[in-house]
Design a protein around this motif. Structure first.
Motif, PDB file in Angstrom:
ATOM      1  N   HIS A 190      -0.180   4.924 -20.080  1.00  0.00           N
ATOM      2  CA  HIS A 190      -0.348   3.483 -20.174  1.00  0.00           C
ATOM      3  C   HIS A 190       0.384   2.730 -19.063  1.00  0.00           C
ATOM      4  N   GLU A 191       1.035   3.430 -18.187  1.00  0.00           N
ATOM      5  CA  GLU A 191       1.814   2.804 -17.123  1.00  0.00           C
ATOM      6  C   GLU A 191       0.892   2.350 -15.989  1.00  0.00           C
ATOM      7  N   GLU A 192       1.109   1.124 -15.505  1.00  0.00           N
ATOM      8  CA  GLU A 192       0.303   0.584 -14.412  1.00  0.00           C
ATOM      9  C   GLU A 192       1.206   0.204 -13.251  1.00  0.00           C
ATOM     10  N   PHE A 193       0.629   0.154 -12.070  1.00  0.00           N
ATOM     11  CA  PHE A 193       1.375  -0.226 -10.883  1.00  0.00           C
ATOM     12  C   PHE A 193       1.545  -1.716 -10.845  1.00  0.00           C
ATOM     13  N   TYR A 199       0.580  11.720  -9.863  1.00  0.00           N
ATOM     14  CA  TYR A 199      -0.174  12.954  -9.638  1.00  0.00           C
ATOM     15  C   TYR A 199       0.726  14.175  -9.812  1.00  0.00           C
ATOM     16  N   ARG A 200       1.917  14.129  -9.216  1.00  0.00           N
ATOM     17  CA  ARG A 200       2.845  15.259  -9.347  1.00  0.00           C
ATOM     18  C   ARG A 200       3.218  15.497 -10.801  1.00  0.00           C
ATOM     19  N   LEU A 240       0.819  -1.203   0.000  1.00  0.00           N
ATOM     20  CA  LEU A 240       0.000   0.000   0.000  1.00  0.00           C
ATOM     21  C   LEU A 240       0.858   1.261   0.000  1.00  0.00           C
ATOM     22  N   ILE A 241       1.921   1.268   0.775  1.00  0.00           N
ATOM     23  CA  ILE A 241       2.825   2.424   0.804  1.00  0.00           C
ATOM     24  C   ILE A 241       3.475   2.622  -0.567  1.00  0.00           C
ATOM     25  N   GLU A 242       3.929   1.536  -1.184  1.00  0.00           N
ATOM     26  CA  GLU A 242       4.532   1.643  -2.520  1.00  0.00           C
ATOM     27  C   GLU A 242       3.522   2.155  -3.540  1.00  0.00           C
ATOM     28  N   LYS A 243       2.293   1.652  -3.439  1.00  0.00           N
ATOM     29  CA  LYS A 243       1.262   2.087  -4.373  1.00  0.00           C
ATOM     30  C   LYS A 243       0.909   3.553  -4.155  1.00  0.00           C
ATOM     31  N   GLN A 244       0.853   4.005  -2.911  1.00  0.00           N
ATOM     32  CA  GLN A 244       0.579   5.407  -2.622  1.00  0.00           C
ATOM     33  C   GLN A 244       1.687   6.303  -3.163  1.00  0.00           C
ATOM     34  N   ARG A 245       2.940   5.882  -3.018  1.00  0.00           N
ATOM     35  CA  ARG A 245       4.054   6.659  -3.563  1.00  0.00           C
ATOM     36  C   ARG A 245       3.967   6.749  -5.077  1.00  0.00           C
ATOM     37  N   TRP A 246       3.656   5.614  -5.713  1.00  0.00           N
ATOM     38  CA  TRP A 246       3.543   5.586  -7.162  1.00  0.00           C
ATOM     39  C   TRP A 246       2.424   6.514  -7.625  1.00  0.00           C
TER      40      TRP A 246
END
Length: 114
Positions: free
Chosen positions: A111-114, A41-42, A30-36
Motif C-alpha cells: 500500500h506504500e506510494e511514492f 523491487y529489491r 526522477l532519481i528519487e523515484k527510481q531509487r524508491w
C-alpha cells in the motif's frame, strides 16, 4: 509523461498535475523515484526468493525453479519434465510460495506510494 519545450530542449513532466516542467527539479524527483522503485523491487525479489527457498518438496522446488525463476515457458518446462508430474508440482510449489508470502505479510505491504 507529457513533454514541454524549454529553451529548445524537451523536458518531461513527471505528473499530470504539473503545469510546467523544470528540468533540474524533474531530474531530482526522477532519481528519487527510481531509487524508491528499485528498493521496492529489491524487497519484492528478496521476499519471493525467500518463499521459493522454503518450498519443501524437491520436485516442486525444481519445477518452480525451472518455470518461474529461470524463466522458461510452460511448454519448455513440460518438455523438460514428465507431463503429468509437472502440472501438479508447479501448482504445489506456487501454492507453497503463496502461503509462505501470506504468512510473511507480503501482500499487506503493497500500500506504500511514492
Amino acid at each position: 509523461m507529457k513533454q514541454t519545450i524549454i529553451d529548445g530542449e524537451v523536458a518531461r513532466r513527471i505528473d499530470q498535475e504539473d503545469l510546467y516542467a523544470v528540468k533540474t527539479a524533474n531530474a531530482t524527483i526522477l532519481i528519487e523515484k527510481q531509487r524508491w522503485v528499485y528498493q521496492r523491487y529489491r524487497f519484492y525479489a528478496h521476499q519471493l526468493w525467500r518463499a521459493f527457498t522454503l518450498i519443501r518438496d524437491p520436485d516442486a522446488k525444481k519445477a518452480v525453479d525451472y518455470r518461474f525463476m529461470q524463466g522458461y515457458s510452460y511448454k519448455e518446462t513440460l518438455l523438460f519434465f514428465r507431463y503429468g508430474l509437472i502440472r501438479r508440482k508447479i501448482l504445489e510449489g506456487t501454492e507453497s510460495m503463496a502461503n509462505t508470502l501470506k504468512l510473511m505479510g507480503f501482500f499487506e505491504q503493497d500500500h506504500e506510494e511514492f
